[in-house]
Enzyme design. Structure first.
Site, PDB file in Angstrom:
ATOM      1  N   ARG A  29     -11.540   6.764   5.991  1.00 15.60           N
ATOM      2  CA  ARG A  29     -12.819   6.529   5.291  1.00 15.60           C
ATOM      3  C   ARG A  29     -13.843   7.611   5.669  1.00 15.60           C
ATOM      4  NH1 ARG A  29      -9.456   3.529   3.712  1.00 15.60           N
ATOM      5  NH2 ARG A  29      -9.331   5.297   2.328  1.00 15.60           N
ATOM      6  N   THR A  65     -10.994   2.325  -7.556  1.00 12.11           N
ATOM      7  CA  THR A  65     -11.839   3.507  -7.387  1.00 12.11           C
ATOM      8  C   THR A  65     -13.297   3.092  -7.256  1.00 12.11           C
ATOM      9  OG1 THR A  65     -12.481   5.630  -8.374  1.00 12.11           O
ATOM     10  CG2 THR A  65     -12.082   3.834  -9.914  1.00 12.11           C
ATOM     11  N   ASP A 120       0.856  -1.200   0.000  1.00 10.95           N
ATOM     12  CA  ASP A 120       0.000   0.000   0.000  1.00 10.95           C
ATOM     13  C   ASP A 120       0.887   1.244   0.000  1.00 10.95           C
ATOM     14  OD1 ASP A 120      -2.371  -1.439   0.178  1.00 10.95           O
ATOM     15  OD2 ASP A 120      -2.606  -1.144   2.334  1.00 10.95           O
ATOM     16  N   LYS A 136      -6.781   7.334  -6.067  1.00 10.95           N
ATOM     17  CA  LYS A 136      -6.694   8.802  -6.055  1.00 10.95           C
ATOM     18  C   LYS A 136      -5.754   9.289  -4.962  1.00 10.95           C
ATOM     19  CE  LYS A 136     -11.222   9.710  -8.076  1.00 10.95           C
ATOM     20  NZ  LYS A 136     -12.498  10.447  -7.969  1.00 10.95           N
ATOM     21  N   GLY A 137      -5.738   8.592  -3.818  1.00 10.82           N
ATOM     22  CA  GLY A 137      -4.886   9.007  -2.695  1.00 10.82           C
ATOM     23  C   GLY A 137      -5.738   9.409  -1.505  1.00 10.82           C
ATOM     24  N   ARG A 155      -1.339  -0.573  -8.526  1.00 10.79           N
ATOM     25  CA  ARG A 155      -2.737  -0.226  -8.234  1.00 10.79           C
ATOM     26  C   ARG A 155      -2.830   1.291  -8.319  1.00 10.79           C
ATOM     27  NH1 ARG A 155      -3.747  -0.770  -2.246  1.00 10.79           N
ATOM     28  NH2 ARG A 155      -4.291  -2.952  -2.560  1.00 10.79           N
TER      29      ARG A 155
END
Ligand SMILES: Cc1cc2nc3c(=O)[nH]c(=O)nc-3n(C[C@H](O)[C@H](O)[C@H](O)COP(=O)(O)OP(=O)(O)OC[C@H]3O[C@@H](n4cnc5c(N)ncnc54)[C@H](O)[C@@H]3O)c2cc1C
Length: 290
Positions: A266, A203, A111, A164-165, A161
């Site tokens: 999130r 996404t 990641d 967007k960030g 992968r």
């Protein structure tokens, strides 16, 4: 993390606290024609023992995936393997996990974390990829540097992968406006898809997904040459629809007790999630008295 409401709301995004919970979630997704990437939650470990423990748990995860014959790989963070304590320890542990994954024909996704770690993540992934093929990383379209990094990573044969960030970055290094991030995302997708390497378009944004489908059709890139990825608990309707349409779909399944930073990201990226959280909070608070 001790707050019961946070815990309950976080369950929307996290499969559970135990590996068993993630395995069960992966089984269900596999039955629905989707693959999975299991992520043991945890980042910024501050001692070597913690990094070693995370490494052991990832090795065991690959064994469990093989025994259960799951269609799943793993995602991990370098700061979970001790990157804050030094690159040497972290690289040694990463190599051990990637060697194990490669032997099993499986794959480790590194990641991408905040910008303080970008260069070290890119360079370490390239070094480990030169020894074992079962490793790739992530590019964040909000970073101005992403295009240049992608060139180097593709030259090293890395699977990527594209996302967007998720971190708060200053305007000196990242596009502050969503429209610019989206435009860069589409540009980078157009670099990745024709590269001949199997990449992931991660996404939930219908516009990014449509742009990807259109480009693949136009260039005659068949749907099995790349995959879409989404996060556990986010837009499951869209996940299923893409599978029905014949696209590859992998769902990122986070699990473990260290869910707080993931949960906060999130909430931060979508105000509606924060509202959902607050709606859960308010009635309870009024019962709790002064
Ligand atoms: C598989 C996967 C792996 C990822 N790995 C990384 C990583 O390694 N490093 C990193 O920095 N970022 C990572 N991300 C996060 C990513 O960078 C974004 O923060 C996140 O995906 C939101 O962007 P979006 O592309 O979905 O588009 P957005 O424009 O943010 O959202 C589009 C739509 O998606 C839905 N949506 C998006 N986010 C949420 C949410 N939290 N809750 C509910 N609905 C939502 C909404 O319908 C929204 O309108 C990953 C994302 C995915 C899907």
């Amino acid at each position: 993390m001790r707050n019961g409401i946070s815990r309950r709301v976080s369950q929307r995004f996290v499969a559970g606290e135990k590996l068993e919970d993630a395995i069960e979630a992966a089984r269900t997704l596999n039955r629905g024609g989707m693959s999975a990437s299991l992520d043991l939650l945890g980042e910024n470990v501050s001692d070597e023992a913690g990094a070693q423990r995370a490494c052991e748990r990832y090795l065991a995860m690959f064994d469990r995936i093989a025994t259960e014959k799951l269609d799943a790989n793993v995602s991990l963070k370098l700061t979970q393997l001790g990157l804050d304590l030094g690159e040497e320890l972290c690289e040694k542990l990463l190599e051990k996990i990637v060697e194990h994954a490669t032997e099993q024909g499986n794959f480790v996704r590194v990641d991408m974390e905040g910008s303080a770690y970008t260069t070290r993540t890119v360079e370490m992934t390239k070094r480990v990829r030169a020894k074992y093929k079962g490793v790739g990383t992530v590019m964040q379209a909000y970073l101005y540097r992403a295009g240049k990094d992608i060139e180097g990573l593709l030259a090293a044969g890395c699977r990527l992968r594209l996302c967007k960030g998720a971190y708060k970055e200053p305007a000196e290094i990242a596009f502050p406006e969503k429209k610019d991030v989206d435009a860069n995302y589409v540009n980078l997708m157009k670099v990745l898809l024709p590269s001949g390497i199997y990449h992931a378009i991660a996404t939930h944004d219908p516009a990014m997904i449509q742009a990807t489908k259109n480009f693949a059709k136009e260039r005659k890139i068949s749907p099995d040459r790349f995959e879409f990825q989404m996060l556990y608990g986010i837009r499951p309707d869209l996940q299923r629809r893409l599978v029905r349409e014949g696209y590859m779909m992998r769902v990122y399944i986070p699990f473990g007790t260290d869910w707080f930073p993931y949960f906060m990201r999130r909430l931060a990226e979508r105000p509606a999630n924060l509202a959902f959280f607050l709606r859960n909070l308010v009635p309870r608070a009024s019962h709790d008295g002064p």
